[in-house]
Design an enzyme around this catalytic site. Structure first.
Site, PDB file in Angstrom:
ATOM      1  N   VAL A  12      -1.550  -1.608   9.383  1.00 44.41           N
ATOM      2  CA  VAL A  12      -2.374  -0.136   7.898  1.00 44.41           C
ATOM      3  C   VAL A  12      -3.655  -0.195   8.441  1.00 44.41           C
ATOM      4  O   VAL A  12      -5.023   0.728   8.489  1.00 44.41           O
ATOM      5  CB  VAL A  12      -1.945  -0.185   6.677  1.00 44.41           C
ATOM      6  CG1 VAL A  12      -2.477   1.052   5.783  1.00 44.41           C
ATOM      7  CG2 VAL A  12      -0.171   0.102   6.398  1.00 44.41           C
ATOM      8  N   ARG A 150       3.777   5.474  10.561  1.00 39.78           N
ATOM      9  CA  ARG A 150       5.085   5.196  10.998  1.00 39.78           C
ATOM     10  C   ARG A 150       4.429   4.241  12.195  1.00 39.78           C
ATOM     11  O   ARG A 150       3.332   4.197  12.902  1.00 39.78           O
ATOM     12  CB  ARG A 150       5.882   6.014  11.435  1.00 39.78           C
ATOM     13  CG  ARG A 150       6.261   6.926  10.566  1.00 39.78           C
ATOM     14  CD  ARG A 150       6.910   7.957  11.624  1.00 39.78           C
ATOM     15  NE  ARG A 150       5.798   8.796  11.934  1.00 39.78           N
ATOM     16  CZ  ARG A 150       6.401   9.489  13.644  1.00 39.78           C
ATOM     17  NH1 ARG A 150       7.541  10.464  13.754  1.00 39.78           N
ATOM     18  NH2 ARG A 150       4.844  10.066  13.946  1.00 39.78           N
ATOM     19  N   GLU A 151       4.396   3.035  11.767  1.00 40.35           N
ATOM     20  CA  GLU A 151       4.793   2.143  12.826  1.00 40.35           C
ATOM     21  C   GLU A 151       5.040   2.478  14.620  1.00 40.35           C
ATOM     22  O   GLU A 151       6.720   3.256  13.928  1.00 40.35           O
ATOM     23  CB  GLU A 151       5.068   0.607  12.938  1.00 40.35           C
ATOM     24  CG  GLU A 151       3.848  -0.039  11.797  1.00 40.35           C
ATOM     25  CD  GLU A 151       4.852  -1.934  11.312  1.00 40.35           C
ATOM     26  OE1 GLU A 151       5.645  -1.863  12.416  1.00 40.35           O
ATOM     27  OE2 GLU A 151       4.498  -2.436  10.438  1.00 40.35           O
ATOM     28  N   CYS A 256       8.530  -2.059   4.978  1.00 41.48           N
ATOM     29  CA  CYS A 256       7.973  -1.303   3.827  1.00 41.48           C
ATOM     30  C   CYS A 256       9.260  -0.866   3.240  1.00 41.48           C
ATOM     31  O   CYS A 256       8.998  -0.925   1.537  1.00 41.48           O
ATOM     32  CB  CYS A 256       7.434  -0.335   4.573  1.00 41.48           C
ATOM     33  SG  CYS A 256       5.672  -0.484   4.809  1.00 41.48           S
TER      34      CYS A 256
HETATM   35  N1  LIG Z   1       3.520  -1.110   7.695  1.00 39.73           N
HETATM   36  C1  LIG Z   1       3.377  -0.024   7.498  1.00 39.73           C
HETATM   37  O1  LIG Z   1       3.996   0.799   8.345  1.00 39.73           O
HETATM   38  C2  LIG Z   1       2.987   0.241   6.385  1.00 39.73           C
HETATM   39  C3  LIG Z   1       2.866   1.515   6.031  1.00 39.73           C
HETATM   40  C4  LIG Z   1       2.294   2.550   5.356  1.00 39.73           C
HETATM   41  C5  LIG Z   1       1.503   1.280   3.931  1.00 39.73           C
HETATM   42  N2  LIG Z   1       1.768   0.091   4.212  1.00 39.73           N
HETATM   43  C6  LIG Z   1       1.370  -0.467   3.283  1.00 39.73           C
HETATM   44  O2  LIG Z   1       0.259  -0.930   3.572  1.00 39.73           O
HETATM   45  C7  LIG Z   1      -0.268  -2.422   3.240  1.00 39.73           C
HETATM   46  C8  LIG Z   1      -0.547  -3.261   4.967  1.00 39.73           C
HETATM   47  O3  LIG Z   1       0.573  -3.094   5.139  1.00 39.73           O
HETATM   48  P1  LIG Z   1       0.448  -3.480   6.326  1.00 39.73           P
HETATM   49  O4  LIG Z   1       1.910  -3.740   7.382  1.00 39.73           O
HETATM   50  O5  LIG Z   1      -1.045  -3.397   7.397  1.00 39.73           O
HETATM   51  O6  LIG Z   1       0.474  -5.875   5.931  1.00 39.73           O
HETATM   52  P2  LIG Z   1       0.319  -6.912   7.408  1.00 39.73           P
HETATM   53  O7  LIG Z   1       0.591  -8.212   6.785  1.00 39.73           O
HETATM   54  O8  LIG Z   1       0.265  -6.347   8.908  1.00 39.73           O
HETATM   55  O9  LIG Z   1      -1.641  -6.541   6.977  1.00 39.73           O
HETATM   56  C9  LIG Z   1      -2.655  -6.989   6.169  1.00 39.73           C
HETATM   57  C10 LIG Z   1      -3.603  -8.181   6.354  1.00 39.73           C
HETATM   58  O10 LIG Z   1      -4.565  -8.208   4.970  1.00 39.73           O
HETATM   59  C11 LIG Z   1      -4.883  -9.151   5.751  1.00 39.73           C
HETATM   60  N3  LIG Z   1      -5.216 -10.119   4.223  1.00 39.73           N
HETATM   61  C12 LIG Z   1      -4.688 -10.872   3.044  1.00 39.73           C
HETATM   62  N4  LIG Z   1      -5.418 -10.740   2.226  1.00 39.73           N
HETATM   63  C13 LIG Z   1      -6.344 -11.122   2.386  1.00 39.73           C
HETATM   64  C14 LIG Z   1      -7.570 -10.860   1.945  1.00 39.73           C
HETATM   65  N5  LIG Z   1      -8.127 -11.450   0.382  1.00 39.73           N
HETATM   66  N6  LIG Z   1      -9.058 -10.394   1.996  1.00 39.73           N
HETATM   67  C15 LIG Z   1      -9.063  -9.708   3.772  1.00 39.73           C
HETATM   68  N7  LIG Z   1      -7.711  -9.785   4.438  1.00 39.73           N
HETATM   69  C16 LIG Z   1      -6.929 -10.327   3.864  1.00 39.73           C
HETATM   70  C17 LIG Z   1      -3.696 -10.171   5.891  1.00 39.73           C
HETATM   71  O11 LIG Z   1      -4.152 -11.860   6.771  1.00 39.73           O
HETATM   72  C18 LIG Z   1      -3.440  -9.094   6.955  1.00 39.73           C
HETATM   73  O12 LIG Z   1      -3.981  -9.467   8.049  1.00 39.73           O
HETATM   74  C19 LIG Z   1       1.071  -2.880   2.636  1.00 39.73           C
HETATM   75  O13 LIG Z   1       1.282  -2.113   1.018  1.00 39.73           O
HETATM   76  C20 LIG Z   1       2.615  -2.480   3.102  1.00 39.73           C
HETATM   77  O14 LIG Z   1       3.456  -1.679   1.925  1.00 39.73           O
HETATM   78  C21 LIG Z   1       2.004  -0.311   5.614  1.00 39.73           C
END
Ligand SMILES: NC(=O)c1ccc[n+]([C@@H]2O[C@H](COP(=O)([O-])OP(=O)(O)OC[C@H]3O[C@@H](n4cnc5c(N)ncnc54)[C@H](O)[C@@H]3O)[C@@H](O)[C@H]2O)c1
Length: 422
Positions: A12, A150-151, A256
């Site tokens: 995201v 969506r991924e 998710c």
């Molecule tokens: N992946 C999806 O398809 C999707 C879609 C919509 C919403 N979301 C939501 O978005 C959020 C993130 O999802 P994602 O899939 O991108 O997660 P992810 O695990 O791919 O990425 C999260 C990133 O945050 C970093 N991080 C953690 N703590 C940190 C801090 N204090 N400072 C800086 N960086 C930090 C991690 O190292 C990681 O790189 C979640 O809440 C998820 O539910 C995800």
């Protein structure tokens, strides 16, 4: 144009940062993962996401997209700060807000006056208040702006979303966040924070419900001798139902749906509502993993001494994301039962515990008693199935995605079983 910090450069965060830079903003992306930040600064994209490399490269070349280590370094210079950190499932099923709180505590002391902090992570109702408390900055507004991408289609979804939802108590903060989306052709709605947060969970829960429903219909189709492909086509023509998300499969997963359905059940419970409908949706999904694993073992004639070829490891096609992948869930059950599993996935080459990851789809099929298709990668449709038949011990296919051409396989002497159709 605005200065935006994006905290977290995962699926995201990196998409959000690169796309805002594409829209003309100046974006600083921060992560705590040293290796990730180094790679991004070298121009490498740490994840597989179609088109993301192009927008990241464009942003870096224009100087509008930079990467730094640590949230505070990015937030100190920006009037908008997006939180895109993980919100994993806590021990009791509710969302774990510790990453959100840690990031907020880190940036609180350094934020410029009148900054806006925006939750893009999926967070439960009340999280804007949690962030406000962790920031300790009464002059800073906290806004909810959930992400629906969506991924596998993240860049396109970000730039052409179905809608943009902004949840804010402070209308001027909402208008400021809305202004970041100038150039994005989508309906934009402003709500209170609780409604914005609920919209995100309700959407994911509804989509999971649709998938569990169609998997249950597929089970009925198998029992009564109907073909689920015809059934869903007939259902989908009804405009109230639609064709999208009406495909049976091995069960839903990914980073998710599993955590967000459980989080919504927990939110409901906390507020005195028993969301037994959604608990049923989760139960049907767990049954689906078991149904598919059973189907594969039946086709193989048992588990002990049997070799199973698996095509697909990621939770869906066009991503390298293995989090909560149904493919891994099902393979785990096959391995636990005593079968040997050799797998191929176009996006995965690293070794995985209990599975032999093969360099190509034919190698995965060598000596196999059955081939199971677990992820709907396009390229699986175009493989040489004569070659597959030659290398397999027995030409049997279980197609957990109804992805391959059944008639072509039957013509080539394979036995074929799909989901909801024989
Ligand atoms: N992946 C999806 O398809 C999707 C879609 C919509 C919403 N979301 C939501 O978005 C959020 C993130 O999802 P994602 O899939 O991108 O997660 P992810 O695990 O791919 O990425 C999260 C990133 O945050 C970093 N991080 C953690 N703590 C940190 C801090 N204090 N400072 C800086 N960086 C930090 C991690 O190292 C990681 O790189 C979640 O809440 C998820 O539910 C995800």
């Amino acid at each position: 144009m605005s200065r935006i910090a994006v905290i977290g450069t995962g699926y995201v965060g990196l998409t959000t940062g690169a796309c805002f830079a594409h829209l003309g903003h100046e974006v600083i992306c921060a992560d705590i993962d040293v290796d990730k930040v180094d790679r991004l600064n070298r121009g490498e994209i740490p994840i597989l996401e179609p088109g993301l490399d192009r927008v990241v490269e464009e942003g870096r070349a224009s100087g509008r997209l930079t990467f730094v280590l640590g949230a505070a370094k990015a937030a100190a210079q920006c009037e908008f700060v997006y939180l895109c950190v993980p919100t994993p499932q806590g021990a009791d099923g509710s969302a774990d807000l510790s990453y959100i709180e840690a990031a907020a505590r880190e940036i609180g002391p350094v934020l410029p006056a009148d900054a806006v902090v925006i939750n893009k992570s999926t967070v439960p109702v009340g999280s804007t208040k949690v962030v406000e408390r962790a920031l300790g900055r009464p002059d800073v507004s906290v806004v909810s702006n959930p992400e629906f991408l969506r991924e596998g289609a993240a860049v396109d979804d970000f730039l052409h979303p179905d809608r943009v939802v902004i949840g804010a108590d402070n209308q001027s903060a909402a208008v400021r966040v809305a202004s970041l989306y100038v150039g994005v052709p989508a309906p934009l709605m402003v709500t209170d924070p609780a409604s914005a947060e609920t919209i995100k969970y309700a959407c994911n829960a509804f989509l999971a419900t649709k998938l569990s429903f169609v998997n249950a219909v597929a089970a009925i189709c198998e029992a009564v001798g109907a073909d689920v492909n015809d059934v869903i086509l007939g259902m989908g023509y009804d405009k109230r139902i639609g064709h999208e998300f009406l495909r049976p499969g091995p069960g839903w997963g990914g980073s998710c749906f599993p955590k967000d359905t459980l989080a919504l059940i927990a939110i409901a419970e906390e507020h005195g509502y028993d969301f037994h409908l959604l608990r049923g949706v989760v139960a049907v999904n767990n049954e689906q993993f078991a149904r598919v694993a059973d189907k594969v073992l039946k086709a193989a004639g048992g588990a002990q001494g049997k070799r199973i070829a698996a095509w697909g490891l990621t939770f869906k096609a066009r991503t390298d994301d293995l989090r909560e992948s149904p493919a891994l869930e099902i393979i785990g059950r096959l391995v636990d039962a005593g079968a040997e599993v050799r797998a191929y996935d176009p996006a995965i080459s690293r070794p995985m515990p209990g599975i032999e990851v093969c360099p190509d789809p034919y190698a995965a099929c060598e000596g196999a008693d059955v081939l199971v298709v677990l992820t709907e990668w396009d390229e699986f449709k175009w493989l040489d199935m004569d070659k597959v038949r030659e290398v397999m011990a027995s030409p049997r296919v279980v197609d957990a995605r109804n992805h391959l051409d059944r008639s072509a396989l039957l013509r080539r002497g394979f036995t074929y079983q799909g989901i909801g159709r024989s």
